[in-house]
Design a protein around this motif. Structure first.
Motif, PDB file in Angstrom:
ATOM      1  N   ASN A 609       0.857  -1.186   0.000  1.00 11.11           N
ATOM      2  CA  ASN A 609       0.000   0.000   0.000  1.00 11.11           C
ATOM      3  C   ASN A 609       0.894   1.237   0.000  1.00 11.11           C
ATOM      4  O   ASN A 609       2.123   1.141  -0.028  1.00 11.11           O
ATOM      5  CB  ASN A 609      -0.959  -0.012   1.190  1.00 11.11           C
ATOM      6  CG  ASN A 609      -0.227  -0.111   2.524  1.00 11.11           C
ATOM      7  OD1 ASN A 609       0.957   0.259   2.622  1.00 11.11           O
ATOM      8  ND2 ASN A 609      -0.912  -0.604   3.551  1.00 11.11           N
ATOM      9  N   ALA A 610       0.268   2.416   0.024  1.00  9.74           N
ATOM     10  CA  ALA A 610       1.042   3.653  -0.074  1.00  9.74           C
ATOM     11  C   ALA A 610       1.987   3.817   1.108  1.00  9.74           C
ATOM     12  O   ALA A 610       3.115   4.309   0.950  1.00  9.74           O
ATOM     13  CB  ALA A 610       0.093   4.847  -0.175  1.00  9.74           C
ATOM     14  N   SER A 611       1.574   3.404   2.293  1.00  6.72           N
ATOM     15  CA  SER A 611       2.433   3.552   3.473  1.00  6.72           C
ATOM     16  C   SER A 611       3.687   2.703   3.344  1.00  6.72           C
ATOM     17  O   SER A 611       4.802   3.160   3.621  1.00  6.72           O
ATOM     18  CB  SER A 611       1.660   3.163   4.739  1.00  6.72           C
ATOM     19  OG  SER A 611       0.561   4.032   4.930  1.00  6.72           O
ATOM     20  N   LEU A 612       3.503   1.450   2.928  1.00  2.25           N
ATOM     21  CA  LEU A 612       4.662   0.575   2.756  1.00  2.25           C
ATOM     22  C   LEU A 612       5.559   1.092   1.633  1.00  2.25           C
ATOM     23  O   LEU A 612       6.796   1.083   1.749  1.00  2.25           O
ATOM     24  CB  LEU A 612       4.199  -0.853   2.444  1.00  2.25           C
ATOM     25  CG  LEU A 612       5.306  -1.885   2.177  1.00  2.25           C
ATOM     26  CD1 LEU A 612       6.284  -1.950   3.340  1.00  2.25           C
ATOM     27  CD2 LEU A 612       4.699  -3.260   1.893  1.00  2.25           C
ATOM     28  N   ALA A 614       5.960   4.187   0.725  1.00  4.96           N
ATOM     29  CA  ALA A 614       6.680   5.353   1.230  1.00  4.96           C
ATOM     30  C   ALA A 614       7.853   4.931   2.105  1.00  4.96           C
ATOM     31  O   ALA A 614       8.948   5.518   2.035  1.00  4.96           O
ATOM     32  CB  ALA A 614       5.721   6.249   2.009  1.00  4.96           C
ATOM     33  N   ALA A 615       7.645   3.895   2.910  1.00  2.94           N
ATOM     34  CA  ALA A 615       8.723   3.422   3.770  1.00  2.94           C
ATOM     35  C   ALA A 615       9.867   2.829   2.941  1.00  2.94           C
ATOM     36  O   ALA A 615      11.050   3.047   3.237  1.00  2.94           O
ATOM     37  CB  ALA A 615       8.182   2.377   4.748  1.00  2.94           C
ATOM     38  N   ASP A 620       7.894  11.105   1.295  1.00  7.09           N
ATOM     39  CA  ASP A 620       6.757  11.487   2.124  1.00  7.09           C
ATOM     40  C   ASP A 620       5.485  10.936   1.477  1.00  7.09           C
ATOM     41  O   ASP A 620       5.462  10.586   0.287  1.00  7.09           O
ATOM     42  CB  ASP A 620       6.682  13.010   2.279  1.00  7.09           C
ATOM     43  CG  ASP A 620       6.499  13.726   0.962  1.00  7.09           C
ATOM     44  OD1 ASP A 620       5.464  13.525   0.291  1.00  7.09           O
ATOM     45  OD2 ASP A 620       7.396  14.505   0.585  1.00  7.09           O
ATOM     46  N   PRO A 621       4.373  10.850   2.222  1.00 14.67           N
ATOM     47  CA  PRO A 621       3.154  10.203   1.703  1.00 14.67           C
ATOM     48  C   PRO A 621       2.615  10.837   0.418  1.00 14.67           C
ATOM     49  O   PRO A 621       2.210  10.119  -0.501  1.00 14.67           O
ATOM     50  CB  PRO A 621       2.160  10.358   2.862  1.00 14.67           C
ATOM     51  CG  PRO A 621       3.019  10.438   4.080  1.00 14.67           C
ATOM     52  CD  PRO A 621       4.246  11.177   3.659  1.00 14.67           C
ATOM     53  N   GLU A 622       2.599  12.173   0.339  1.00 18.16           N
ATOM     54  CA  GLU A 622       2.038  12.822  -0.855  1.00 18.16           C
ATOM     55  C   GLU A 622       2.881  12.520  -2.090  1.00 18.16           C
ATOM     56  O   GLU A 622       2.352  12.197  -3.162  1.00 18.16           O
ATOM     57  CB  GLU A 622       1.956  14.330  -0.631  1.00 18.16           C
ATOM     58  CG  GLU A 622       1.322  15.078  -1.801  1.00 18.16           C
ATOM     59  CD  GLU A 622       1.183  16.565  -1.524  1.00 18.16           C
ATOM     60  OE1 GLU A 622       0.759  17.300  -2.436  1.00 18.16           O
ATOM     61  OE2 GLU A 622       1.496  16.996  -0.385  1.00 18.16           O
ATOM     62  N   THR A 624       4.806   9.984  -2.525  1.00 17.07           N
ATOM     63  CA  THR A 624       4.647   8.562  -2.836  1.00 17.07           C
ATOM     64  C   THR A 624       3.347   8.308  -3.582  1.00 17.07           C
ATOM     65  O   THR A 624       3.321   7.573  -4.576  1.00 17.07           O
ATOM     66  CB  THR A 624       4.674   7.728  -1.544  1.00 17.07           C
ATOM     67  OG1 THR A 624       5.908   7.965  -0.856  1.00 17.07           O
ATOM     68  CG2 THR A 624       4.534   6.248  -1.853  1.00 17.07           C
ATOM     69  N   GLN A 625       2.248   8.907  -3.114  1.00 12.52           N
ATOM     70  CA  GLN A 625       0.949   8.688  -3.763  1.00 12.52           C
ATOM     71  C   GLN A 625       0.963   9.178  -5.208  1.00 12.52           C
ATOM     72  O   GLN A 625       0.456   8.506  -6.112  1.00 12.52           O
ATOM     73  CB  GLN A 625      -0.156   9.390  -2.979  1.00 12.52           C
ATOM     74  CG  GLN A 625      -1.572   9.078  -3.484  1.00 12.52           C
ATOM     75  CD  GLN A 625      -1.899   7.602  -3.371  1.00 12.52           C
ATOM     76  OE1 GLN A 625      -1.917   7.040  -2.284  1.00 12.52           O
ATOM     77  NE2 GLN A 625      -2.126   6.947  -4.506  1.00 12.52           N
ATOM     78  N   ASP A 643      -5.846   1.895  -2.491  1.00 16.82           N
ATOM     79  CA  ASP A 643      -4.620   1.749  -1.702  1.00 16.82           C
ATOM     80  C   ASP A 643      -4.140   0.304  -1.634  1.00 16.82           C
ATOM     81  O   ASP A 643      -3.511  -0.114  -0.660  1.00 16.82           O
ATOM     82  CB  ASP A 643      -4.815   2.304  -0.284  1.00 16.82           C
ATOM     83  CG  ASP A 643      -3.479   2.618   0.385  1.00 16.82           C
ATOM     84  OD1 ASP A 643      -2.500   2.901  -0.346  1.00 16.82           O
ATOM     85  OD2 ASP A 643      -3.403   2.556   1.631  1.00 16.82           O
TER      86      ASP A 643
END
Length: 676
Positions: A609-612, A614-615, A620-622, A624-625, A643
């Motif tokens: 997903n987007a969080s993974l 980004a990591a 940063d989340p934006e 990455t998205q 997501d």
């Protein structure tokens, strides 16, 4: 070799201009060019060259000029251009392709322009036509009445084109441009009422009511003082229209940006309310010359050639209603051969049929076949084109736009030139600018039943100039990008292409290898489909490996492909392979997106997903998205749900290899695919 009548009389070959000699010799050439491929009597030449009584030796003088012109043309290589100046008794004939004459090209461009119906196309056509003028027509000829009449006729045609250009800009809401174009012509022709009326409307629509009304009163005074007449219907109509609009609440507001887009959307759609039976056969350009009008001294407003008649003062015109529509001959068939061993895809083929043959909308249907590298987009589009070729009797055009290939993508001007040549446009009549070539293309095919296949497009901007327009044409575009821009601005209908399932993949292997070989080990066939991620390109490369090794069983190749270090190499066949295809996709990414893809390749199972993401990437989340959205648009990752993203095994392997070869961040291009 080119001949100029729209300005100084001139003949150019390459970058050099031929020396034509004195005014009378130039006048002889001009008279022959005004009547190309027609015998011109010697007496007509004599009557036109001398305003007063001709001298006794006039015949000898004309014969001498013709002889020198013949020699000059020969020295310039006339024979190579199909040009011949011959004598027929007491007359002369200049035989040549008429498109070499600037006045002929001018007439064809004006005839193709339809300012009221397709203003977006008319503007570049008319600008190109007017760009052929280099001063007053027939400059350098003698000042006899016949040449004055012919020059006047040509000037009338120029002014008609200026008025048409003003109307086209006005139809697009570009009233400032219309006023600027019409103003200079109105200053030089203050008694031309149609020109003044157009200028008045343009000025009024830019908020300059007082200027518009002043032009009316000034012209009314001039008409009264110089001709003793009152304003005609067109001038009075414009004046009354402005007065009514003022009384109703003032000038119309200038449209905000987008007026051109609105006009361009409808460009080329003339005839949308006509049935196929109504259209009838299309005449060949220049095949039918209309009668010479009765000594009016004006030219046909449709753009025919001015012609000096037998009395030296009459003018006529070719029938320009379909001028430039291409040479007679077979409809172009540019499709590549049908794909070998094409199987399945019934759902996608049916979807294309529904999109591209859904009549009654009055619009040119447009489908975008999109999917990941190696999924078979080109094969699907070409297969459909061959199956439905009968629905497009006026031809099928095909072009590889090279959006995801070695080297630079194809420029629209390059593709348009190929299309125009295929449609019968002589090379010397293909416009130099992409905008004018695009307008000419749309005008030529506006009422044809034509299929256009644009393969391997990189962006919507690359595609738009190549769209045919007209309600009878259809276009298929293939791309690794979704081309959302075409969906937004041109109502394109997406037809997504997915990877093959086990049954379809095994059937493709069977078609390539023979069903018996696949039937020996169906479990290995299913595993091969999985190892190839269901991509037809990878499966065909695997089949090529097995064809070259007839003693291998499918299980042996499957075992070799389980080694992830060898898989991409094994799924290649000479210049074809999944690694090469993916390399072209990744090369089009920006540095940030290439680094994000490289980071995603380290995912354990390809699900994230987007969080993974980004990591993994350290973004940063934006950021990455946004990157995930662009990778999904390019089909390098798949957004299965909100997501929930997946990256195919072959893409992971490729990104890992690139990461290992070039260090952290991998190889990347400099383009930003997110800025379509």
């Amino acid at each position: 070799m080119e001949f100029s009548l729209l300005g100084p009389i001139a003949v150019t070959t390459g970058s050099a201009e031929l020396s034509l000699g004195p005014a009378k010799r130039r006048s002889v050439l001009a008279l022959l060019l005004l009547q190309p491929n027609t015998t011109v009597p010697l007496e007509q030449l004599i009557d036109s060259l001398w305003e007063d009584e001709p001298p006794e030796h006039a015949r000898t003088v004309v014969q001498g000029h013709v002889s020198r012109l013949r020699a000059t043309l020969a020295e310039g290589g006339a024979e190579a251009y199909g040009i011949e100046l011959t004598t027929h008794g007491s007359a002369y004939l200049l035989r040549l392709p008429e498109e070499l004459i600037d006045a002929h090209r001018f007439g064809e461009l004006v005839a193709l322009a339809r300012p009221e119906v397709a203003p977006g196309d008319a503007v570049p056509l008319l600008r190109e036509a007017l760009g052929l003028w280099h001063g007053p027509a027939l400059t350098g000829t003698v000042t006899s009445p016949p040449f004055a009449a012919a020059a006047h006729a040509l000037e009338e045609r120029r002014l008609t084109a200026v008025e048409a250009l003003g109307r086209a800009h006005g139809a697009l809401g570009e009233h400032e441009q219309a006023a600027a174009i019409l103003y200079s012509a109105a200053v030089n022709h203050p008694l031309r009422e149609g020109l003044i009326a157009g200028l008045m409307r343009a000025l009024f629509r830019t908020g300059r009511q007082s200027d518009a009304l002043e032009w009316f009163h000034r012209t009314r005074r001039l008409l009264n003082e110089e001709l003793g007449v009152d304003p005609g219907e067109r001038l009075r109509g414009a004046y009354e229209e402005i007065l009514r609009a003022e009384a109703a609440g003032g000038a119309q507001a200038k449209p905000a940006g987008g007026a051109r887009a609105a006009g361009a959307t409808s460009a080329g759609a003339s005839g949308g309310n006509r049935s196929a039976a109504d259209r009838g056969p299309r005449p060949v350009a220049g095949a039918d010359r209309g009668p010479v009008p009765d000594g009016t001294g004006t030219a046909d407003a449709r753009g025919g050639e001015a012609v000096l008649g037998g009395d030296g003062a009459r003018t006529g015109a070719t029938d320009g209603t379909r001028a430039g529509s291409g040479r007679a001959g077979a409809a172009p068939r540019l499709l590549p051969r049908a794909p070998a061993r094409f199987l399945g895809r019934e759902r996608e083929l049916d979807a294309l049929t529904a999109v591209l043959t859904d009549g009654g909308t009055g619009e040119s249907p447009l489908a975008v076949v999109a999917g990941p590298a190696g999924v078979g987009k080109t094969a699907c589009a070409v297969q459909w084109a061959h199956l439905r070729a009968d629905a497009f009797p006026d031809g099928q055009l095909f072009a590889d736009l090279r959006g995801f290939g070695e080297g630079d993508e194809a420029a629209p001007a390059e593709i348009l030139r190929d299309f125009l040549l295929a449609l019968g446009t002589p090379p010397e009549r293909v416009p130099g600018s992409a905008q004018a070539a695009s307008a000419l293309f749309r005008s030529l095919v506006a009422e044809r039943r034509l299929l256009v296949v644009l393969d391997n497009a990189r962006s919507s901007a690359q595609v738009r100039p190549l769209l045919p327009g007209g309600p009878y044409c259809a276009t298929v575009v293939t791309s690794r990008s979704r081309l959302d821009g075409l969906v937004a601005t041109d109502c394109a209908r997406p037809v997504g292409l997915q990877t093959l399932g086990h049954e379809e993949g095994a059937a493709l292997l069977g078609a390539m290898l023979g069903p018996e070989r696949v039937a020996e080990d169906p479990a290995a066939a299913r595993e091969l489909v999985d190892l190839c991620d269901g991509l037809p390109l990878a499966l065909r490369a695997a089949a090529a490996q097995l064809t070259a090794r007839p003693r291998w069983r499918l299980a042996r190749l499957a075992a070799a492909l389980r080694d992830e270090r060898r898989r991409l190499a094994l799924l290649s066949a000479e210049d074809t392979g999944i690694a090469a295809a993916l390399r072209m996709s990744v090369a089009r990414l920006s540095a940030d997106d290439a680094q994000l893809l490289s980071a995603l390749a380290t995912s354990a199972d390809g699900h994230l997903n987007a969080s993974l993401a980004a990591a993994l990437a350290g973004y940063d989340p934006e950021r990455t998205q946004d990157g995930l959205d662009r990778l999904a648009e390019m089909h390098l990752v798949d957004e299965e749900a909100t997501d929930v993203y997946t990256i195919s095994t072959l893409t992971q392997l490729f990104a890992r290899d690139e990461r290992g070869e070039s260090g952290e961040g991998g190889k990347h291009g400099t383009s930003d695919e997110g800025k379509e």
